[in-house]
Design a protein around this motif. Structure first.
Motif, PDB file in Angstrom:
ATOM      1  N   TRP A 186       0.839  -1.190   0.000  1.00 46.51           N
ATOM      2  CA  TRP A 186       0.000   0.000   0.000  1.00 46.51           C
ATOM      3  C   TRP A 186       0.881   1.249   0.000  1.00 46.51           C
ATOM      4  CZ3 TRP A 186      -5.488   0.587   1.663  1.00 46.51           C
ATOM      5  CH2 TRP A 186      -6.196  -0.610   1.589  1.00 46.51           C
ATOM      6  N   ALA A 215       1.725   5.273   0.665  1.00 48.63           N
ATOM      7  CA  ALA A 215       1.432   6.125   1.821  1.00 48.63           C
ATOM      8  C   ALA A 215       0.127   6.894   1.662  1.00 48.63           C
ATOM      9  CB  ALA A 215       2.592   7.090   2.058  1.00 48.63           C
ATOM     10  N   ASP A 216      -0.166   7.393   0.444  1.00 49.55           N
ATOM     11  CA  ASP A 216      -1.382   8.189   0.273  1.00 49.55           C
ATOM     12  C   ASP A 216      -2.642   7.342   0.449  1.00 49.55           C
ATOM     13  OD1 ASP A 216      -0.746   6.826  -2.123  1.00 49.55           O
ATOM     14  OD2 ASP A 216      -2.003   8.184  -3.279  1.00 49.55           O
ATOM     15  N   LYS A 217      -2.598   6.055   0.043  1.00 45.35           N
ATOM     16  CA  LYS A 217      -3.764   5.184   0.218  1.00 45.35           C
ATOM     17  C   LYS A 217      -3.926   4.781   1.684  1.00 45.35           C
ATOM     18  CE  LYS A 217      -4.924   5.139  -4.097  1.00 45.35           C
ATOM     19  NZ  LYS A 217      -6.129   5.897  -4.542  1.00 45.35           N
ATOM     20  N   ILE A 218      -2.807   4.635   2.381  1.00 44.01           N
ATOM     21  CA  ILE A 218      -2.879   4.330   3.817  1.00 44.01           C
ATOM     22  C   ILE A 218      -3.518   5.494   4.562  1.00 44.01           C
ATOM     23  CG2 ILE A 218      -1.488   3.976   5.896  1.00 44.01           C
ATOM     24  CD1 ILE A 218       0.474   2.376   4.206  1.00 44.01           C
ATOM     25  N   ASP A 219      -3.102   6.693   4.237  1.00 47.22           N
ATOM     26  CA  ASP A 219      -3.673   7.885   4.880  1.00 47.22           C
ATOM     27  C   ASP A 219      -5.159   8.014   4.560  1.00 47.22           C
ATOM     28  OD1 ASP A 219      -1.217   8.514   5.950  1.00 47.22           O
ATOM     29  OD2 ASP A 219      -0.683   9.926   4.350  1.00 47.22           O
ATOM     30  N   ALA A 220      -5.517   7.753   3.293  1.00 44.28           N
ATOM     31  CA  ALA A 220      -6.920   7.863   2.880  1.00 44.28           C
ATOM     32  C   ALA A 220      -7.780   6.829   3.600  1.00 44.28           C
ATOM     33  CB  ALA A 220      -7.036   7.685   1.368  1.00 44.28           C
ATOM     34  N   ARG A 274      -7.246   5.520   6.558  1.00 45.50           N
ATOM     35  CA  ARG A 274      -7.382   5.919   7.956  1.00 45.50           C
ATOM     36  C   ARG A 274      -8.427   7.011   8.128  1.00 45.50           C
ATOM     37  NH1 ARG A 274      -0.846   5.652   8.999  1.00 45.50           N
ATOM     38  NH2 ARG A 274      -0.811   3.575   9.958  1.00 45.50           N
ATOM     39  N   GLU A 275      -8.579   7.847   7.131  1.00 43.06           N
ATOM     40  CA  GLU A 275      -9.554   8.933   7.211  1.00 43.06           C
ATOM     41  C   GLU A 275     -10.985   8.428   7.035  1.00 43.06           C
ATOM     42  OE1 GLU A 275      -8.531  11.853   4.342  1.00 43.06           O
ATOM     43  OE2 GLU A 275      -6.648  12.427   5.320  1.00 43.06           O
ATOM     44  N   GLU A 324      -5.091  -1.543  11.099  1.00 46.18           N
ATOM     45  CA  GLU A 324      -3.901  -1.190  11.869  1.00 46.18           C
ATOM     46  C   GLU A 324      -3.204  -2.416  12.449  1.00 46.18           C
ATOM     47  OE1 GLU A 324      -2.488   1.525  11.819  1.00 46.18           O
ATOM     48  OE2 GLU A 324      -3.983   3.042  11.298  1.00 46.18           O
ATOM     49  N   ARG A 378       0.566   4.174  16.301  1.00 40.31           N
ATOM     50  CA  ARG A 378      -0.809   4.204  15.793  1.00 40.31           C
ATOM     51  C   ARG A 378      -1.611   2.997  16.264  1.00 40.31           C
ATOM     52  NH1 ARG A 378      -2.660   7.659  12.049  1.00 40.31           N
ATOM     53  NH2 ARG A 378      -1.201   9.112  11.072  1.00 40.31           N
ATOM     54  N   GLU A 381       7.837  -0.260   4.871  1.00 44.54           N
ATOM     55  CA  GLU A 381       8.079   0.853   5.794  1.00 44.54           C
ATOM     56  C   GLU A 381       9.370   0.626   6.579  1.00 44.54           C
ATOM     57  OE1 GLU A 381       4.701   1.382   8.298  1.00 44.54           O
ATOM     58  OE2 GLU A 381       3.485   2.354   6.744  1.00 44.54           O
TER      59      GLU A 381
END
Length: 330
Positions: A165, A167-172, A174-175, A186, A229, A286
């Motif tokens: 995944w 980083a931008d898809k992980i952040d999305a 989580r939102e 998580e 997290r 990561e």
């Protein structure tokens, strides 16, 4: 079917096929003419199957039964045994009546290619036959070194390689994800474990600032520290049952339910190309990007070979090194 449509020495007698050759004992063919199983059985008969009465007792059905009773089979991880069982059933159903010692390399290839539409299963046929012949050597059914499945290539599935995944898809994710779905997410990303092992995690498995894991596939026992997290999400999760991932009145969350919840969010954020197992890749990526060695990554993921660690972490590590290299050019 007319005689002309049948291969040499095969005769149709009232709908039943027989192999008849001068000087050879008559043998009934169980498979239907024109099928891959027929070709395999016919080849075995041409190779001399059923010529010796003492050989007929050493069939693949008997070998499979003996293998299942062996320590070799009993030591398999539950996940591996489940995969092997599918092929063992196929072996007993399709070639169970054939003598083990008569099988040749070409027969293994024929069996593999007959199932090439199911690449993973076809490859497992080769792998399980290889193991069965190793067992046959152990119990003296075939000569030492005889293994017609050894060296036979596997079929590579025509699929897009799994990607970690970004980083931008992980952040999305989580939102957009709710509490229960984010918890599964998580746990997968934070611990780097397979979804099956994540869903089995219990509150009692938590020890200090980490969690004890016994991997279902390898039986490896690990203690994995929590990421910040994951620690925060666990702190906000009420204990509703024995397992950490639970719903309703504490009933363990099933794989199907977890997959459906994850997929719903993936569709919302356009991450259909990144599946649940890709989170295990992302965890390794990561750590690789942070400069972790193969040994450090394996301490978390539980990988038993360097090759697998590099498969998971390689792209991220290459990117970091490429950035460093280009910086030095300045």
């Amino acid at each position: 079917m007319t005689k002309r449509a049948l291969p040499a020495h095969v005769y149709d007698k009232k709908g039943v096929l027989y192999f008849q050759r001068r000087g050879w004992p008559t043998a009934r063919i169980k498979a239907e003419a024109g099928t891959p199983e027929f070709a395999l059985e016919y080849a075995a008969l041409l190779n001399g199957a059923r010529l010796a009465p003492e050989a007929t007792a050493r069939t693949f059905s008997a070998l499979t039964a003996d293998y299942i009773r062996s320590q070799r089979y009993r030591k398999l991880a539950p996940r591996t045994a489940k995969d092997y069982d599918k092929v063992l059933i196929w072996v007993k159903d399709k070639i169970g009546h054939l003598p083990v010692e008569r099988m040749q390399r070409k027969d293994v290839i024929r069996a593999r290619d007959a199932n090439s539409d199911k690449a993973r299963f076809a490859s497992y046929i080769v792998q399980v036959l290889r193991i069965l012949f190793e067992h046959a050597q152990d119990i003296g059914w075939v000569e030492t070194g005889k293994n017609p499945a050894k060296g036979v290539g596997l079929i590579k599935a025509d699929t897009v390689p799994r990607e970690p995944w970004p980083a931008d898809k992980i952040d999305a994710f989580r939102e957009r994800a709710d509490g229960h779905t984010l918890l599964v997410f998580e746990l997968c990303l934070g611990t780097g474990q397979r979804i099956g092992d994540v869903l089995k995690m219990r509150w009692s498995d938590i020890e200090g600032d980490g969690i004890n894991v016994t991997q279902g596939k390898t039986q490896a026992r690990l203690w994995v520290p929590f990421t910040p997290r994951l620690r925060a999400v666990l702190s906000a999760t009420p204990k509703r049952g024995v397992t950490i991932c639970a719903h309703g009145r504490g009933k363990p969350l099933s794989y199907r339910a977890a997959a459906q919840r994850i997929m719903a969010v993936r569709k919302e954020i356009g991450a259909e190309n990144y599946d649940i197992h890709g989170l295990r890749y992302a965890a390794a990526a990561e750590m690789a990007a942070a400069g972790c060695s193969d040994e450090l990554i394996a301490a978390v993921t539980g990988h038993t070979t360097v090759a697998m660690v590099r498969k998971y972490a390689g792209p991220a590590r290459q990117k970091v090194r490429a950035i460093e290299a280009q910086e030095r050019r300045k």
